[in-house]
Motif scaffolding. Structure first.
Motif, PDB file in Angstrom:
ATOM      1  N   CYS A 207       0.833  -1.214   0.000  1.00  0.00           N
ATOM      2  CA  CYS A 207       0.000   0.000   0.000  1.00  0.00           C
ATOM      3  C   CYS A 207       0.860   1.253   0.000  1.00  0.00           C
ATOM      4  N   ARG A 208       1.900   1.268   0.827  1.00  0.00           N
ATOM      5  CA  ARG A 208       2.753   2.453   0.944  1.00  0.00           C
ATOM      6  C   ARG A 208       3.488   2.770  -0.355  1.00  0.00           C
TER       7      ARG A 208
ATOM      8  N   PRO B 151      -0.108   6.451   0.790  1.00  0.00           N
ATOM      9  CA  PRO B 151       0.558   5.835  -0.371  1.00  0.00           C
ATOM     10  C   PRO B 151       1.558   6.781  -1.015  1.00  0.00           C
TER      11      PRO B 151
ATOM     12  N   SER C 191      -3.561  -0.604  -4.383  1.00  0.00           N
ATOM     13  CA  SER C 191      -4.356   0.312  -3.572  1.00  0.00           C
ATOM     14  C   SER C 191      -5.072  -0.436  -2.454  1.00  0.00           C
ATOM     15  N   LEU C 192      -5.475   0.312  -1.445  1.00  0.00           N
ATOM     16  CA  LEU C 192      -6.186  -0.293  -0.321  1.00  0.00           C
ATOM     17  C   LEU C 192      -7.504  -0.908  -0.778  1.00  0.00           C
ATOM     18  N   GLU C 193      -8.165  -0.267  -1.723  1.00  0.00           N
ATOM     19  CA  GLU C 193      -9.438  -0.799  -2.233  1.00  0.00           C
ATOM     20  C   GLU C 193      -9.240  -2.172  -2.897  1.00  0.00           C
TER      21      GLU C 193
ATOM     22  N   LEU D 113      -6.771  -4.257  -2.289  1.00  0.00           N
ATOM     23  CA  LEU D 113      -6.405  -5.212  -1.247  1.00  0.00           C
ATOM     24  C   LEU D 113      -7.644  -5.714  -0.512  1.00  0.00           C
ATOM     25  N   ARG D 114      -8.585  -4.831  -0.272  1.00  0.00           N
ATOM     26  CA  ARG D 114      -9.832  -5.247   0.369  1.00  0.00           C
ATOM     27  C   ARG D 114     -10.635  -6.165  -0.542  1.00  0.00           C
TER      28      ARG D 114
ATOM     29  N   LEU E 231      -4.615  -4.615   6.554  1.00  0.00           N
ATOM     30  CA  LEU E 231      -5.567  -3.692   5.927  1.00  0.00           C
ATOM     31  C   LEU E 231      -5.919  -2.540   6.869  1.00  0.00           C
TER      32      LEU E 231
ATOM     33  N   CYS F 177      -3.102  -0.094   6.985  1.00  0.00           N
ATOM     34  CA  CYS F 177      -2.976   0.694   5.756  1.00  0.00           C
ATOM     35  C   CYS F 177      -3.798   1.974   5.812  1.00  0.00           C
ATOM     36  N   ARG F 178      -4.801   2.006   6.672  1.00  0.00           N
ATOM     37  CA  ARG F 178      -5.631   3.201   6.801  1.00  0.00           C
ATOM     38  C   ARG F 178      -4.823   4.380   7.336  1.00  0.00           C
TER      39      ARG F 178
END
Length: 251
Positions: A177-178, A236, A183-185, A187-188, A228, A231-232
């Motif tokens: 993510c970083r 990024p 992207s976090l989306e 990954l979810r 996850l 990551c919030r």
């Protein structure tokens, strides 16, 4: 000539760091050697505690009783010297990192070491006793439950590595993510694939029993969810220009 000088200086620096890593490992190894038998006894305890009365492990090769405790000692020496190893690696790569990357690396290195140790402890204190107790219960009558100490050590080391790496899942997720790789989306959205993949990986790297696979797959899934959530709080990476601008800010 001017172009080769930086390369030579980097190689000299790399050699120096490698020598320091090896020295740290050897110092820990020789300091622990007088306790090699006790260390092996500690590693063997999960199996010995679950062997039927009168059963014990065996040594098939003549030299095995000497080399197996040495291997255990070397493994522990590597773990104890790991902070020095990571520090030398960090000192080598740090000059080429942006300031924002330097701030991220140290927490990641610390969390990597801690999570690897937690994974090994999870395997030793929970997985091994459960598996060996189960195997002792299902051993057919008339069969002596005994194993070669070298094969036992290979099994233990393999499981330590498997669980240690598995517990690095949050670090991997945060890095993906970083660095802006995923992207976090996304990954979810990949949760269902991760669940299937966790059980596939567990089936490959663990013994062919359901308990071992569950013990590895479930933590993998939980740790992925933990990654996850972490990551919030991670921004990024956007562009090289942004990194350069950030690197110029005061610490």
């Amino acid at each position: 000539m001017d172009e080769t000088q930086p390369l030579i200086s980097h190689l000299v620096e790399l050699r120096s760091r490698l020598i320091r890593i090896i020295i740290g490992l050897l110092v820990c190894f020789f300091a622990l050697m007088p306790f090699s038998e006790q260390l092996y006894t500690f590693v063997a305890n999960p199996l010995m505690a679950n062997l039927p009365a009168g059963n014990q492990m065996i040594a098939i090769d003549v030299i095995t009783p000497f080399f197996v405790p040495v291997k255990v000692t070397l493994m522990l020496a590597f773990l104890i010297s790991l902070p020095n190893t990571l520090w030398q690696v960090w000192a080598f790569v740090a000059p080429g990192l942006y300031q924002t990357e330097k701030r991220l690396v140290i927490p990641l290195v610390i969390s990597t070491v801690l999570l690897f140790f937690v994974g090994m402890a999870f395997a030793y204190y929970l997985v091994f006793p459960t598996i060996f107790h189960f195997l002792a219960q299902v051993t057919p009558e008339g069969v002596s439950m005994a194993t070669d100490i070298d094969k036992y050590l290979s099994f233990v080391l393999g499981m330590f590595v498997a669980f240690g790496i598995a517990f690095e899942t949050p670090v991997v997720v945060v890095l993906l993510c970083r660095m802006g790789i995923v992207s976090l989306e996304k990954l979810r959205a990949a949760r269902s694939y991760v669940i299937v993949g966790a059980f596939v990986v567990a089936a490959i790297v663990t013994p062919p029993d359901v308990l071992s696979q569950i013990f590895l797959a479930v933590p993998l899934i939980i740790l992925y969810e933990l990654g996850l959530q972490m990551c919030r709080f991670v921004k990024p990476k956007t562009s090289e220009a942004d990194e350069i601008t950030a690197s110029q800010l005061p610490e």
